[in-house]
Design a protein around this motif. Structure first.
Motif, PDB file in Angstrom:
ATOM      1  N   ASN A 177      -5.968  -8.951  -0.893  1.00  0.00           N
ATOM      2  CA  ASN A 177      -7.052  -8.178  -1.500  1.00  0.00           C
ATOM      3  C   ASN A 177      -6.820  -8.047  -2.994  1.00  0.00           C
ATOM      4  O   ASN A 177      -5.737  -7.650  -3.429  1.00  0.00           O
ATOM      5  N   THR A 178      -7.852  -8.389  -3.759  1.00  0.00           N
ATOM      6  CA  THR A 178      -7.784  -8.229  -5.207  1.00  0.00           C
ATOM      7  C   THR A 178      -9.020  -7.498  -5.698  1.00  0.00           C
ATOM      8  O   THR A 178     -10.089  -7.552  -5.070  1.00  0.00           O
ATOM      9  N   PHE A 179      -8.859  -6.809  -6.798  1.00  0.00           N
ATOM     10  CA  PHE A 179      -9.943  -6.050  -7.404  1.00  0.00           C
ATOM     11  C   PHE A 179      -9.883  -6.283  -8.910  1.00  0.00           C
ATOM     12  O   PHE A 179      -8.797  -6.287  -9.490  1.00  0.00           O
ATOM     13  N   HIS A 180     -11.029  -6.455  -9.504  1.00  0.00           N
ATOM     14  CA  HIS A 180     -11.095  -6.670 -10.944  1.00  0.00           C
ATOM     15  C   HIS A 180     -12.164  -5.764 -11.539  1.00  0.00           C
ATOM     16  O   HIS A 180     -13.204  -5.524 -10.927  1.00  0.00           O
ATOM     17  N   ALA A 181     -11.901  -5.279 -12.743  1.00  0.00           N
ATOM     18  CA  ALA A 181     -12.911  -4.512 -13.442  1.00  0.00           C
ATOM     19  C   ALA A 181     -14.144  -5.389 -13.657  1.00  0.00           C
ATOM     20  O   ALA A 181     -14.021  -6.590 -13.914  1.00  0.00           O
ATOM     21  N   GLU A 182     -15.311  -4.770 -13.558  1.00  0.00           N
ATOM     22  CA  GLU A 182     -16.559  -5.533 -13.646  1.00  0.00           C
ATOM     23  C   GLU A 182     -16.649  -6.350 -14.930  1.00  0.00           C
ATOM     24  O   GLU A 182     -17.078  -7.511 -14.905  1.00  0.00           O
ATOM     25  N   SER A 183     -16.227  -5.773 -16.021  1.00  0.00           N
ATOM     26  CA  SER A 183     -16.364  -6.448 -17.312  1.00  0.00           C
ATOM     27  C   SER A 183     -15.431  -7.650 -17.452  1.00  0.00           C
ATOM     28  O   SER A 183     -15.591  -8.458 -18.370  1.00  0.00           O
ATOM     29  N   GLU A 192      -8.818   5.266 -24.028  1.00  0.00           N
ATOM     30  CA  GLU A 192      -8.075   5.591 -22.805  1.00  0.00           C
ATOM     31  C   GLU A 192      -7.539   4.307 -22.175  1.00  0.00           C
ATOM     32  O   GLU A 192      -8.101   3.223 -22.345  1.00  0.00           O
ATOM     33  N   ARG A 193      -6.465   4.482 -21.414  1.00  0.00           N
ATOM     34  CA  ARG A 193      -5.954   3.353 -20.647  1.00  0.00           C
ATOM     35  C   ARG A 193      -6.944   3.052 -19.531  1.00  0.00           C
ATOM     36  O   ARG A 193      -7.355   3.949 -18.793  1.00  0.00           O
ATOM     37  N   GLU A 194      -7.327   1.777 -19.392  1.00  0.00           N
ATOM     38  CA  GLU A 194      -8.353   1.425 -18.426  1.00  0.00           C
ATOM     39  C   GLU A 194      -7.851   0.387 -17.430  1.00  0.00           C
ATOM     40  O   GLU A 194      -6.988  -0.434 -17.717  1.00  0.00           O
ATOM     41  N   PHE A 195      -8.451   0.445 -16.268  1.00  0.00           N
ATOM     42  CA  PHE A 195      -8.122  -0.475 -15.175  1.00  0.00           C
ATOM     43  C   PHE A 195      -8.581  -1.893 -15.515  1.00  0.00           C
ATOM     44  O   PHE A 195      -9.691  -2.091 -16.028  1.00  0.00           O
ATOM     45  N   VAL A 196      -7.729  -2.856 -15.199  1.00  0.00           N
ATOM     46  CA  VAL A 196      -8.076  -4.258 -15.396  1.00  0.00           C
ATOM     47  C   VAL A 196      -8.198  -4.976 -14.048  1.00  0.00           C
ATOM     48  O   VAL A 196      -9.215  -5.563 -13.736  1.00  0.00           O
ATOM     49  N   ALA A 197      -7.128  -4.910 -13.243  1.00  0.00           N
ATOM     50  CA  ALA A 197      -7.129  -5.620 -11.967  1.00  0.00           C
ATOM     51  C   ALA A 197      -6.014  -5.079 -11.087  1.00  0.00           C
ATOM     52  O   ALA A 197      -5.038  -4.511 -11.591  1.00  0.00           O
ATOM     53  N   ALA A 198      -6.169  -5.256  -9.782  1.00  0.00           N
ATOM     54  CA  ALA A 198      -5.150  -4.816  -8.827  1.00  0.00           C
ATOM     55  C   ALA A 198      -5.075  -5.793  -7.677  1.00  0.00           C
ATOM     56  O   ALA A 198      -6.048  -6.510  -7.379  1.00  0.00           O
ATOM     57  N   ILE A 199      -3.923  -5.799  -7.015  1.00  0.00           N
ATOM     58  CA  ILE A 199      -3.707  -6.721  -5.907  1.00  0.00           C
ATOM     59  C   ILE A 199      -2.858  -6.034  -4.853  1.00  0.00           C
ATOM     60  O   ILE A 199      -1.903  -5.312  -5.175  1.00  0.00           O
ATOM     61  N   SER A 200      -3.221  -6.255  -3.602  1.00  0.00           N
ATOM     62  CA  SER A 200      -2.477  -5.644  -2.506  1.00  0.00           C
ATOM     63  C   SER A 200      -1.115  -6.321  -2.350  1.00  0.00           C
ATOM     64  O   SER A 200      -0.863  -7.391  -2.917  1.00  0.00           O
ATOM     65  N   ILE A 239      -6.004 -11.794 -11.206  1.00  0.00           N
ATOM     66  CA  ILE A 239      -4.676 -11.293 -10.859  1.00  0.00           C
ATOM     67  C   ILE A 239      -4.150 -12.086  -9.674  1.00  0.00           C
ATOM     68  O   ILE A 239      -4.905 -12.459  -8.767  1.00  0.00           O
ATOM     69  N   SER A 240      -2.854 -12.341  -9.682  1.00  0.00           N
ATOM     70  CA  SER A 240      -2.206 -13.022  -8.566  1.00  0.00           C
ATOM     71  C   SER A 240      -0.759 -12.569  -8.506  1.00  0.00           C
ATOM     72  O   SER A 240      -0.281 -11.884  -9.407  1.00  0.00           O
TER      73      SER A 240
END
Length: 122
Positions: free
Chosen positions: A57-63, A44-52, A70-71
């Motif tokens: 605000n940034t978010f990264h997958a735990e692994s 499946e397509r999986e989340f890696v990172a996101a940025i506002s 991300i920037s």
């Protein structure tokens, strides 16, 4: 028309680094949340990172925490994914995505790029 164009993928040895870029056109970039997802063969397509939109605000997958960052540069309508300490399990097509709200969910993003292949050799 909204367009997202990724670049920077390629073949790299395990332990190496790559920086992916995604240039966005057709929407107000500095009011757009951005994310990276990836899809390996048969998975499946999986989340890696996101940025506002502001980059505050940034978010990264735990692994991937500590290895991927991300920037964004709003002056260049570009989002980046810096990847280091790559391993074979990171091999996938990487997609950038644009949406109105930052989220880890695929459904929150309504514009997608065509993807860029990252292959990590052992």
């Amino acid at each position: 028309q909204v367009q997202l164009v990724e670049s920077g993928g390629g073949l790299v040895q395990a332990g190496g680094s790559l920086r992916l870029s995604c240039v966005v056109s057709g929407r107000t970039f500095d009011k757009t949340a951005m994310a990276w997802f990836r899809q390996a063969p048969g998975k499946e397509r999986e989340f890696v990172a996101a940025i506002s939109w502001s980059g505050s605000n940034t978010f990264h997958a735990e692994s991937m925490k500590g290895r991927f960052t991300i920037s964004r540069d709003n002056a260049k309508n570009t989002v980046y994914l810096q990847m280091s300490s790559l391993n074979v399990e990171d091999t996938a097509v990487y997609y950038c995505a644009a949406g109105d709200l930052v989220s880890r969910s695929r459904g929150s993003y309504n514009n997608w790029g065509q993807g860029t292949q990252v292959t990590v050799s052992s």
